[in-house]
Design a protein around this motif. Structure first.
Motif, PDB file in Angstrom:
ATOM      1  N   GLY A  14      20.420   1.669  -8.553  1.00  0.00           N
ATOM      2  CA  GLY A  14      20.457   0.439  -7.778  1.00  0.00           C
ATOM      3  C   GLY A  14      20.154   0.637  -6.312  1.00  0.00           C
ATOM      4  O   GLY A  14      19.848  -0.325  -5.592  1.00  0.00           O
ATOM      5  N   ASP A  15      20.221   1.876  -5.831  1.00  0.00           N
ATOM      6  CA  ASP A  15      19.943   2.161  -4.425  1.00  0.00           C
ATOM      7  C   ASP A  15      18.450   2.351  -4.153  1.00  0.00           C
ATOM      8  O   ASP A  15      18.048   2.470  -2.984  1.00  0.00           O
ATOM      9  CB  ASP A  15      20.689   3.427  -3.994  1.00  0.00           C
ATOM     10  CG  ASP A  15      22.195   3.270  -4.094  1.00  0.00           C
ATOM     11  OD1 ASP A  15      22.687   2.137  -3.947  1.00  0.00           O
ATOM     12  OD2 ASP A  15      22.885   4.288  -4.342  1.00  0.00           O
ATOM     13  N   GLU A  16      17.640   2.406  -5.194  1.00  0.00           N
ATOM     14  CA  GLU A  16      16.209   2.643  -4.998  1.00  0.00           C
ATOM     15  C   GLU A  16      15.565   1.434  -4.329  1.00  0.00           C
ATOM     16  O   GLU A  16      15.823   0.278  -4.700  1.00  0.00           O
ATOM     17  CB  GLU A  16      15.532   2.918  -6.339  1.00  0.00           C
ATOM     18  CG  GLU A  16      14.092   3.341  -6.205  1.00  0.00           C
ATOM     19  CD  GLU A  16      13.543   3.967  -7.475  1.00  0.00           C
ATOM     20  OE1 GLU A  16      12.400   4.451  -7.417  1.00  0.00           O
ATOM     21  OE2 GLU A  16      14.236   3.960  -8.504  1.00  0.00           O
ATOM     22  N   ARG A  17      14.711   1.689  -3.355  1.00  0.00           N
ATOM     23  CA  ARG A  17      14.039   0.607  -2.644  1.00  0.00           C
ATOM     24  C   ARG A  17      12.717   0.267  -3.323  1.00  0.00           C
ATOM     25  O   ARG A  17      11.977   1.140  -3.784  1.00  0.00           O
ATOM     26  CB  ARG A  17      13.803   0.972  -1.180  1.00  0.00           C
ATOM     27  CG  ARG A  17      15.108   1.080  -0.410  1.00  0.00           C
ATOM     28  CD  ARG A  17      14.959   1.041   1.084  1.00  0.00           C
ATOM     29  NE  ARG A  17      16.279   1.107   1.703  1.00  0.00           N
ATOM     30  CZ  ARG A  17      17.055   0.047   1.922  1.00  0.00           C
ATOM     31  NH1 ARG A  17      16.615  -1.158   1.602  1.00  0.00           N
ATOM     32  NH2 ARG A  17      18.244   0.191   2.486  1.00  0.00           N
ATOM     33  N   ILE A  18      12.441  -1.004  -3.361  1.00  0.00           N
ATOM     34  CA  ILE A  18      11.239  -1.515  -4.029  1.00  0.00           C
ATOM     35  C   ILE A  18      10.079  -1.493  -3.041  1.00  0.00           C
ATOM     36  O   ILE A  18      10.238  -1.834  -1.865  1.00  0.00           O
ATOM     37  CB  ILE A  18      11.505  -2.943  -4.540  1.00  0.00           C
ATOM     38  CG1 ILE A  18      12.684  -2.931  -5.522  1.00  0.00           C
ATOM     39  CG2 ILE A  18      10.267  -3.532  -5.200  1.00  0.00           C
ATOM     40  CD1 ILE A  18      13.296  -4.285  -5.759  1.00  0.00           C
ATOM     41  N   ASP A  19       8.916  -1.069  -3.542  1.00  0.00           N
ATOM     42  CA  ASP A  19       7.740  -1.056  -2.679  1.00  0.00           C
ATOM     43  C   ASP A  19       6.482  -1.225  -3.522  1.00  0.00           C
ATOM     44  O   ASP A  19       6.535  -1.674  -4.668  1.00  0.00           O
ATOM     45  CB  ASP A  19       7.699   0.222  -1.827  1.00  0.00           C
ATOM     46  CG  ASP A  19       7.693   1.505  -2.663  1.00  0.00           C
ATOM     47  OD1 ASP A  19       7.292   1.458  -3.849  1.00  0.00           O
ATOM     48  OD2 ASP A  19       8.088   2.559  -2.130  1.00  0.00           O
ATOM     49  N   TRP A  20       5.360  -0.843  -2.953  1.00  0.00           N
ATOM     50  CA  TRP A  20       4.051  -1.048  -3.555  1.00  0.00           C
ATOM     51  C   TRP A  20       3.845  -0.293  -4.859  1.00  0.00           C
ATOM     52  O   TRP A  20       2.910  -0.560  -5.602  1.00  0.00           O
ATOM     53  CB  TRP A  20       2.966  -0.601  -2.567  1.00  0.00           C
ATOM     54  CG  TRP A  20       3.234   0.780  -2.023  1.00  0.00           C
ATOM     55  CD1 TRP A  20       3.900   1.086  -0.879  1.00  0.00           C
ATOM     56  CD2 TRP A  20       2.871   2.027  -2.620  1.00  0.00           C
ATOM     57  NE1 TRP A  20       3.982   2.454  -0.698  1.00  0.00           N
ATOM     58  CE2 TRP A  20       3.352   3.058  -1.761  1.00  0.00           C
ATOM     59  CE3 TRP A  20       2.186   2.388  -3.774  1.00  0.00           C
ATOM     60  CZ2 TRP A  20       3.171   4.410  -2.040  1.00  0.00           C
ATOM     61  CZ3 TRP A  20       2.004   3.738  -4.043  1.00  0.00           C
ATOM     62  CH2 TRP A  20       2.490   4.722  -3.191  1.00  0.00           C
ATOM     63  N   ARG A  21       4.728   0.670  -5.179  1.00  0.00           N
ATOM     64  CA  ARG A  21       4.542   1.463  -6.395  1.00  0.00           C
ATOM     65  C   ARG A  21       4.773   0.666  -7.673  1.00  0.00           C
ATOM     66  O   ARG A  21       4.329   1.075  -8.740  1.00  0.00           O
ATOM     67  CB  ARG A  21       5.499   2.664  -6.382  1.00  0.00           C
ATOM     68  CG  ARG A  21       5.173   3.720  -5.343  1.00  0.00           C
ATOM     69  CD  ARG A  21       6.271   4.757  -5.308  1.00  0.00           C
ATOM     70  NE  ARG A  21       7.543   4.192  -4.845  1.00  0.00           N
ATOM     71  CZ  ARG A  21       8.700   4.838  -4.890  1.00  0.00           C
ATOM     72  NH1 ARG A  21       8.749   6.061  -5.398  1.00  0.00           N
ATOM     73  NH2 ARG A  21       9.802   4.267  -4.424  1.00  0.00           N
ATOM     74  N   TYR A  22       5.451  -0.461  -7.567  1.00  0.00           N
ATOM     75  CA  TYR A  22       5.893  -1.168  -8.765  1.00  0.00           C
ATOM     76  C   TYR A  22       5.064  -2.420  -8.973  1.00  0.00           C
ATOM     77  O   TYR A  22       5.287  -3.456  -8.334  1.00  0.00           O
ATOM     78  CB  TYR A  22       7.385  -1.487  -8.651  1.00  0.00           C
ATOM     79  CG  TYR A  22       8.190  -0.229  -8.411  1.00  0.00           C
ATOM     80  CD1 TYR A  22       8.166   0.813  -9.339  1.00  0.00           C
ATOM     81  CD2 TYR A  22       8.915  -0.056  -7.244  1.00  0.00           C
ATOM     82  CE1 TYR A  22       8.868   1.982  -9.120  1.00  0.00           C
ATOM     83  CE2 TYR A  22       9.624   1.110  -7.012  1.00  0.00           C
ATOM     84  CZ  TYR A  22       9.597   2.129  -7.953  1.00  0.00           C
ATOM     85  OH  TYR A  22      10.279   3.282  -7.736  1.00  0.00           O
ATOM     86  N   LYS A  23       4.101  -2.308  -9.863  1.00  0.00           N
ATOM     87  CA  LYS A  23       3.114  -3.381 -10.030  1.00  0.00           C
ATOM     88  C   LYS A  23       3.761  -4.648 -10.574  1.00  0.00           C
ATOM     89  O   LYS A  23       4.719  -4.618 -11.341  1.00  0.00           O
ATOM     90  CB  LYS A  23       1.977  -2.923 -10.945  1.00  0.00           C
ATOM     91  CG  LYS A  23       2.360  -2.641 -12.384  1.00  0.00           C
ATOM     92  CD  LYS A  23       1.128  -2.220 -13.178  1.00  0.00           C
ATOM     93  CE  LYS A  23       1.448  -2.011 -14.652  1.00  0.00           C
ATOM     94  NZ  LYS A  23       0.270  -1.620 -15.439  1.00  0.00           N
ATOM     95  N   GLY A  24       3.198  -5.756 -10.137  1.00  0.00           N
ATOM     96  CA  GLY A  24       3.639  -7.061 -10.597  1.00  0.00           C
ATOM     97  C   GLY A  24       4.777  -7.663  -9.809  1.00  0.00           C
ATOM     98  O   GLY A  24       4.958  -8.880  -9.806  1.00  0.00           O
TER      99      GLY A  24
END
Length: 409
Positions: A14-24
């Motif tokens: 849950g601590d992982e930050r969301i960025d451009w790596r995750y499509k859609g």
């Protein structure tokens, strides 16, 4: 005994930050943590999802977990679900919470993923003959007395190679590696073809100072997923050969109770019918968790009960000729090894072809779409959808995001 997985390691995702790596996923989420998005419960599409995007249905997932757990309890079998289906510690945690006894994997690399999340009990449904992999397993067994791992053997040469590699990795009196003699069938994959070979391999494994013989294993769907009467009869025959092999091997088994393990996602009812009761019978089904709208909708023993939980949304990008729509979804996004995707709410339409990034949707009479429309697609064979999506939104019944499911392929 320790817990079957590390809840803290799973929670830490849950601590992982969301960025451009995750499509859609919406760009408006970039910089936020998974936990922050989960707390907001946003509308995925209102926040700016870009097509295509893969999603999971929370209510269907919960239903399928409960349904399979109940079925296994009723039929006196255990379940070690195949983790290669999703390679998601979060989903595996839910399977353990629903009663799974272990996780099944296919490779040492997959073991490493789940060991990073503290998974205690592992079945490798495969032969392990590479020295590096065996040395790593030996080190894990030495380091953690609660770790259990079982893999297959199907030849004396394999037993000898494993024994040699493990002898080089271990010193002194250390725990041996558990093995099952694998039972094959003509035209299938690995596994002993003849009962005489089963006897030879079992004797070799029992005599090895670095292996511990615990039972027999097999995979009844190695020749396909046809549920017609001829193929069902063949599966029954194969499972009876497994039963005969288990009885022959039983006097050499070094565990307190012999293990007999089989069962993909198509014939697990036949496995329970033929093998349950006399031994510790472990199924390895994996695709029940999300079910599908193709292969397992046709072949699962629970096809009337399980619900599809994994779908892909794509947008109409072009209607270049009458009756044809092109959508933003292709081989990079959705499975095509068993069947092509199935459009929801367009009953007469069908996908006829996929390119890397395009789906060809032939529209049926009365079906209408417009450029820019979102279309939801059912999939066939979840294993080859999950591996295309490193982060998948989990939606509630109102379409709001209740979690983001991480995969590690």
């Amino acid at each position: 005994m320790t817990a079957p997985f590390s809840a803290a390691a799973v929670t830490a995702l849950g601590d992982e930050r969301i960025d451009w790596r995750y499509k859609g996923l919406p760009a408006s989420w970039w910089g936020a943590t998974v936990a922050e998005i989960r707390g907001r419960r946003p509308d995925l599409f209102a926040d700016g999802a870009t097509g295509p995007v893969c999603v999971l249905d929370e209510s269907a997932l919960a239903h399928n977990l409960a349904t399979m757990a109940s079925w296994c309890a009723e039929h006196a079998v255990e379940l070690a679900p195949h983790g290669k289906t999703h390679m998601s510690p979060q989903l595996l945690a839910r399977q353990f919470e629903a009663g799974a006894c272990a996780v099944t994997v296919a490779t040492v690399s997959q073991v490493r993923v789940f060991r990073a999340f503290g998974v205690r009990d592992v079945i490798i449904a495969n032969e392990v003959v590479d020295e590096a992999g065996l040395r790593w397993l030996a080190a894990e067994l030495d380091a953690d007395p609660d770790f259990t791992v079982t893999c297959w053997v199907d030849s004396v040469a394999g037993v000898q190679r494993m024994t040699s590699a493990l002898s080089g990795a271990w010193s002194g009196e250390q725990r041996p590696l558990d093995v099952c003699v694998e039972i094959g069938e003509p035209g299938g994959r690995t596994g002993c073809r003849e009962l005489d070979t089963v006897d030879e391999v079992a004797r070799a494994a029992a005599a090895s100072p670095r292996l511990r013989l615990v039972g027999v294993a097999g995979y009844e769907a190695s020749r396909g997923h046809d549920i017609g009467p001829d193929r069902v009869a063949q599966v029954h025959g194969y499972l009876r050969r497994m039963r005969d092999a288990a009885r022959r091997v039983a006097p050499l088994v070094e565990a307190d109770r012999a293990v007999v393990t089989a069962g993909g996602s198509t014939y697990f009812d036949l496995v329970a019918e033929e093998l349950a009761g006399e031994w510790r019978t472990i199924l390895r089904s994996g695709c029940y968790l999300t079910h599908d709208d193709g292969l397992y909708r046709r072949t699962s023993p629970l096809r009337a009960t399980l619900r599809p939980a994994l779908t892909v949304w794509a947008q109409v990008m072009s209607q270049p000729e009458p009756g044809l729509a092109l959508l933003t979804m292709g081989r990079r996004d959705v499975s095509f090894d068993q069947d092509l995707p199935v459009p929801y709410r367009l009953p007469g339409s069908r996908v006829t072809k996929l390119n890397d990034q395009h789906a060809y949707l032939r529209l049926g009479d009365g079906d209408r779409v417009t450029v820019g429309d979102w279309v939801r697609f059912g999939i066939s064979h979840p294993c080859t959808v999950f591996d295309k999506w490193p982060m998948i939104p989990l939606l509630d019944e109102s379409g709001r995001v209740v979690d983001l499911i991480r995969t590690f392929f």
